[in-house]
Design an enzyme around this catalytic site. Structure first.
Site, PDB file in Angstrom:
ATOM      1  N   LYS A 151       6.615  17.108  -6.155  1.00  0.00           N
ATOM      2  CA  LYS A 151       5.648  17.301  -6.608  1.00  0.00           C
ATOM      3  C   LYS A 151       5.112  18.589  -6.848  1.00  0.00           C
ATOM      4  CE  LYS A 151       4.125  12.047  -6.706  1.00  0.00           C
ATOM      5  NZ  LYS A 151       3.268  11.006  -6.540  1.00  0.00           N
ATOM      6  N   GLN A 178      -2.013  10.397  -3.583  1.00  0.00           N
ATOM      7  CA  GLN A 178      -0.793   9.969  -3.020  1.00  0.00           C
ATOM      8  C   GLN A 178      -1.180   7.971  -2.334  1.00  0.00           C
ATOM      9  OE1 GLN A 178       2.534  10.420  -4.340  1.00  0.00           O
ATOM     10  NE2 GLN A 178       2.973   8.910  -3.423  1.00  0.00           N
ATOM     11  N   ASP A 191      -2.432  10.704 -12.795  1.00  0.00           N
ATOM     12  CA  ASP A 191      -1.912   9.445 -12.436  1.00  0.00           C
ATOM     13  C   ASP A 191      -1.465   8.312 -13.703  1.00  0.00           C
ATOM     14  OD1 ASP A 191      -0.135   9.375 -10.571  1.00  0.00           O
ATOM     15  OD2 ASP A 191      -1.654   9.256  -8.749  1.00  0.00           O
TER      16      ASP A 191
HETATM   17  N1  GUN Z   1       2.728   6.017  -4.532  1.00  0.00           N
HETATM   18  C1  GUN Z   1       4.063   6.386  -5.230  1.00  0.00           C
HETATM   19  N2  GUN Z   1       4.427   6.237  -6.540  1.00  0.00           N
HETATM   20  C2  GUN Z   1       3.021   7.256  -6.653  1.00  0.00           C
HETATM   21  C3  GUN Z   1       2.436   7.178  -8.001  1.00  0.00           C
HETATM   22  O1  GUN Z   1       2.517   7.449  -8.731  1.00  0.00           O
HETATM   23  N3  GUN Z   1       1.139   7.991  -7.666  1.00  0.00           N
HETATM   24  C4  GUN Z   1       0.375   8.240  -6.145  1.00  0.00           C
HETATM   25  N4  GUN Z   1      -0.763   8.442  -6.470  1.00  0.00           N
HETATM   26  N5  GUN Z   1       0.970   7.767  -5.660  1.00  0.00           N
HETATM   27  C5  GUN Z   1       2.024   6.871  -5.357  1.00  0.00           C
END
Ligand code: GUN
Length: 293
Positions: free
Chosen positions: A52, A96, A119
């Site tokens: 990211k 996350q 998100d």
């Molecule tokens: N863990 C796996 N995919 C994601 C996501 O899209 N966002 C977040 N915050 N955690 C994740």
């Protein structure tokens, strides 16, 4: 049969965003800034967060990673969330997941300011999506909708069958496909683990979205000719052909289904590459204040 190329589409969107950032810089505006909170040393989570941050860099966004030990308390994490909510330099942030078992994910998600929830996990954003209001839509459903849009796939009046009812994919995408909008205006059926005679339903699908997490679940006899297939599955299966020792397998048996499909997303290279750019797009929208005016 036409392949829906998520890798190429994601690249196009990255280019569009990079151009927007250039324009923002020329106008003397601050560039979008995404923050990610990461707890512990889980390999997959570290990779996701690193990817990211790299994606932000590619399009000219700023990114900040806040890394803490997995043993921090829920209260400490909630304070960090509060401080990010109040930090006007940060346009959007994510925490996350998964979180360590002693921290409530729901509590943490609900502590995030919905205006910074890129998100799209906060109940306010999910509620706004349900009402057809501007909202942050989570990365995977956003990516699916964008692919359908960019390939000009007709959705009005079509029967869209979604397999899977998860909070982050199946349910939101089923809502988006039923909204009075394009892409949308479809007749939507949601199938899940308790559905009876699933193949009778999937065979009626004009558009089939498979998000159940079982590799190769959708077989050739479960679809009709001309179906549009969106495969959301990304299960790691052991493989001797790759350096990593695994390969990604979708929820659709591609060899059986592709010959019958009018459009199909491959795995890898379909929905997957769209997810991180969707997060970038949400961060851009947050920086611009486009969702909550
Ligand atoms: N863990 C796996 N995919 C994601 C996501 O899209 N966002 C977040 N915050 N955690 C994740």
């Amino acid at each position: 049969m036409q392949l829906i190329d998520g890798k190429k589409t994601a690249e196009e969107i990255r280019h569009e965003l990079a151009k927007e950032v250039e324009n923002m810089k020329m106008q003397g505006e601050k560039v979008p800034h995404l923050a990610a909170v990461l707890l512990g040393n889980d390999g997959a989570s570290e990779t996701y967060v690193a990817n990211k941050a790299k994606a932000c860099e590619q399009v000219g966004f700023r990114s900040t990673v806040l890394k803490f030990d997995a043993s921090i308390t829920e209260g400490f994490l909630l304070d960090q969330v509060k401080s990010l909510n109040n930090n006007s330099d940060i346009d959007g942030f994510i925490v996350q997941l998964p979180l360590p078992a002693h921290i409530s994910e729901q509590k943490v998600i609900e502590a995030i300011d919905p205006r910074k929830d890129v998100d799209g996990f906060h109940p306010v954003n999910i509620g706004r999506t349900l009402l057809g209001m501007p909202s942050f839509v989570s990365a995977t459903p956003y990516g699916i909708i964008e692919l359908i849009k960019r390939y000009n796939i007709e959705t009005q009046g079509k029967h869209c069958v979604v397999i899977g009812r998860s909070n982050i994919v199946g349910r939101p995408v089923s809502v988006l496909m039923s909204l009075k909008n394009y892409p949308g205006d479809a007749t939507v059926t949601v199938c899940h683990s308790r559905t009876r005679n699933m193949e009778e339903i999937t065979r009626q699908a004009d558009i089939l979205i498979a998000a159940i997490g079982i590799p190769g679940f959708v077989k050739g006899n479960m679809v009709k000719d001309g179906v549009v297939v969106i495969d959301v599955g990304t299960t790691r299966v052991p493989s001797e052909q790759t350096k990593s020792g695994f390969k990604l397998k979708g929820d659709v048996d591609f060899d059986e289904v592709a010959p019958k499909a009018s459009y199909i997303t491959p795995v890898p290279g379909g929905v997957g590459p769209m997810t991180i750019v969707s997060l970038l797009k949400n961060t851009f929208l947050a920086a611009r204040g486009e969702i909550y005016k």
